[in-house]
Design a protein around this motif. Structure first.
Motif, short mmCIF file in Angstrom:
data_model
loop_
_atom_site.label_atom_id
_atom_site.label_comp_id
_atom_site.label_asym_id
_atom_site.label_seq_id
_atom_site.Cartn_x
_atom_site.Cartn_y
_atom_site.Cartn_z
N UNK A 84 0.83 -1.21 0.00
CA UNK A 84 0.00 0.00 0.00
C UNK A 84 0.86 1.26 0.00
N UNK A 85 0.53 2.19 -0.88
CA UNK A 85 1.19 3.49 -0.92
C UNK A 85 0.48 4.40 0.06
N UNK A 86 1.16 4.86 1.12
CA UNK A 86 0.48 5.68 2.13
C UNK A 86 0.18 7.09 1.62
N UNK A 87 -0.75 7.74 2.28
CA UNK A 87 -1.08 9.13 1.98
C UNK A 87 -1.32 9.84 3.31
N UNK A 88 -0.33 10.61 3.74
CA UNK A 88 -0.38 11.23 5.06
C UNK A 88 -1.53 12.22 5.19
N UNK A 89 -1.85 12.93 4.12
CA UNK A 89 -2.95 13.90 4.17
C UNK A 89 -4.25 13.19 4.52
N UNK A 90 -4.53 12.09 3.85
CA UNK A 90 -5.76 11.35 4.13
C UNK A 90 -5.71 10.70 5.51
N UNK A 91 -4.54 10.22 5.90
CA UNK A 91 -4.41 9.58 7.20
C UNK A 91 -4.65 10.59 8.33
N UNK A 92 -4.10 11.78 8.20
CA UNK A 92 -4.34 12.82 9.20
C UNK A 92 -5.83 13.20 9.25
N UNK A 93 -6.46 13.28 8.08
CA UNK A 93 -7.86 13.63 8.02
C UNK A 93 -8.72 12.56 8.69
N UNK A 94 -8.41 11.30 8.42
CA UNK A 94 -9.17 10.21 9.03
C UNK A 94 -8.93 10.14 10.53
N UNK A 95 -7.67 10.41 10.95
CA UNK A 95 -7.36 10.41 12.37
C UNK A 95 -8.18 11.46 13.12
N UNK A 96 -8.37 12.62 12.49
CA UNK A 96 -9.17 13.67 13.12
C UNK A 96 -10.62 13.23 13.25
N UNK A 171 -5.30 8.20 -4.50
CA UNK A 171 -5.03 8.27 -3.06
C UNK A 171 -5.99 7.38 -2.26
N UNK A 172 -5.46 6.70 -1.26
CA UNK A 172 -6.26 5.74 -0.50
C UNK A 172 -5.89 5.81 0.97
N UNK A 231 0.16 15.06 -2.78
CA UNK A 231 1.06 14.10 -2.14
C UNK A 231 1.17 12.81 -2.95
N UNK A 232 0.02 12.35 -3.46
CA UNK A 232 0.01 11.14 -4.27
C UNK A 232 0.90 11.30 -5.50
N UNK A 233 0.78 12.43 -6.17
CA UNK A 233 1.58 12.69 -7.37
C UNK A 233 3.06 12.74 -7.03
N UNK A 234 3.40 13.36 -5.91
CA UNK A 234 4.80 13.46 -5.50
C UNK A 234 5.38 12.07 -5.20
N UNK A 235 4.62 11.25 -4.50
CA UNK A 235 5.10 9.91 -4.14
C UNK A 235 5.27 9.02 -5.37
N UNK A 236 4.29 9.04 -6.26
CA UNK A 236 4.36 8.19 -7.44
C UNK A 236 5.40 8.69 -8.45
N UNK A 239 8.58 7.31 -6.78
CA UNK A 239 8.58 5.84 -6.81
C UNK A 239 7.41 5.38 -7.67
N UNK A 240 7.62 5.15 -8.95
CA UNK A 240 6.52 4.73 -9.83
C UNK A 240 5.98 3.35 -9.45
N UNK A 241 4.78 3.08 -9.89
CA UNK A 241 4.14 1.79 -9.62
C UNK A 241 4.95 0.65 -10.23
N UNK A 242 5.15 -0.39 -9.45
CA UNK A 242 5.91 -1.57 -9.87
C UNK A 242 4.98 -2.77 -9.76
N UNK A 243 4.46 -3.22 -10.89
CA UNK A 243 3.50 -4.32 -10.88
C UNK A 243 4.14 -5.59 -10.32
#
Length: 261
Positions: A84-96, A171-172, A231-236, A239-243
């Motif tokens: 899983x590719x993490x997304x800190x923005x979404x994680x912080x939002x869900x944590x709140x 983003x997930x 954030x998703x764009x920066x991460x990918x 580190x591009x997707x590796x099937x």
């Protein structure tokens, strides 16, 4: 092959896993060497790169077993899942959202029922079914909230899901809520038995509320959604997707659908 793979276990990373099932022994006669046999292997690692390295070693063992027995081995890949590719923005939002909603609303009856499934002493520090540990209050059910901190390593969730591949497309974010007694082992009768208790239903409904309110925030807050995508764009980009599947391999059911056409 199975003996060789089992000896590999002490030479591979401790956070990797290899599972297998013998699907076909080739026949039922005990006093002859069967002409064919078939085994199904599941090779797992916290990331695709580690899985690929371990899979290559298992493949060598299969080829070595074929040399030892003067036979031939055929390897067919029928699927694979990414980490899983993490997304800190979404994680912080869900944590709140989790902080606002609070922990799962268990009552005394839930705690009493869960206590019957605890196999050992429940201490303040309890092992999580999903990996890692958390600070508990000694109850049979976790009645608190685990604080998310992007600066600390995320615990490895030792499950397999296509959500990993989805996270590399968009983003997930995920959440986990208490549904069974602390320390319950996955794939155990204790896990199954607790699945129909009111506590499990409360945990499920609570998770649905957390996900729904997080989704509502994204639908109403354009800046939040834009930040998650940035954030998703920066991460990918870094580190591009590796099937997990080799080039040219199409897994079922898509492969079957193509053949039917």
């Amino acid at each position: 092959m199975n003996v060789g793979t089992n000896f590999l276990r002490e030479h591979m990373p401790s956070d990797c896993r290899i599972h297998y099932a013998i699907l076909d022994t080739g026949g039922r006669s005990p006093n002859v060497v069967q002409a064919t046999a078939e085994a199904y292997y599941l090779v797992r690692s916290p990331d695709v790169a580690g899985m690929r390295e371990l899979f290559a070693r298992v493949t060598k063992i299969a080829e070595g077993a074929a040399l030892m027995t003067e036979t031939a081995v055929e390897i067919e890949i029928d699927g694979g899942c990414s980490d899983i590719l993490p997304n800190t923005v979404l994680e912080d939002s869900m944590q709140e959202r989790l902080r606002i909603l609070g922990p799962v609303p268990f009552d005394d009856t839930d705690l009493e029922s869960a206590a019957a499934f605890v196999t050992g002493a429940v201490t303040g520090r309890t092992a999580s079914t999903l990996g890692g540990e958390f600070e508990g209050d000694g109850s049979a059910l976790h009645t608190g909230i685990v604080t998310f901190d992007a600066r600390t390593p995320r615990p490895t969730m030792t499950g397999s899901s296509d959500l990993g591949d989805v996270s590399w497309v968009t983003p997930l974010v995920q959440c986990a809520t208490a549904c069974v007694s602390a320390g319950t082992a996955a794939h155990s009768w204790q896990m199954v038995a607790q699945g129909k208790l009111p506590a499990a239903h409360k945990g499920m409904i609570h998770a649905a509320k957390i996900m729904a309110t997080t989704a509502a925030d994204l639908l109403t807050d354009t800046e939040l959604l834009a930040s998650a995508r940035k954030e998703f764009t920066a991460r990918t980009s870094e580190t591009p997707y590796d099937s997990p599947l080799p080039d040219g391999v199409v897994a079922p059911p898509l492969r079957d659908a193509v053949a039917a056409q």
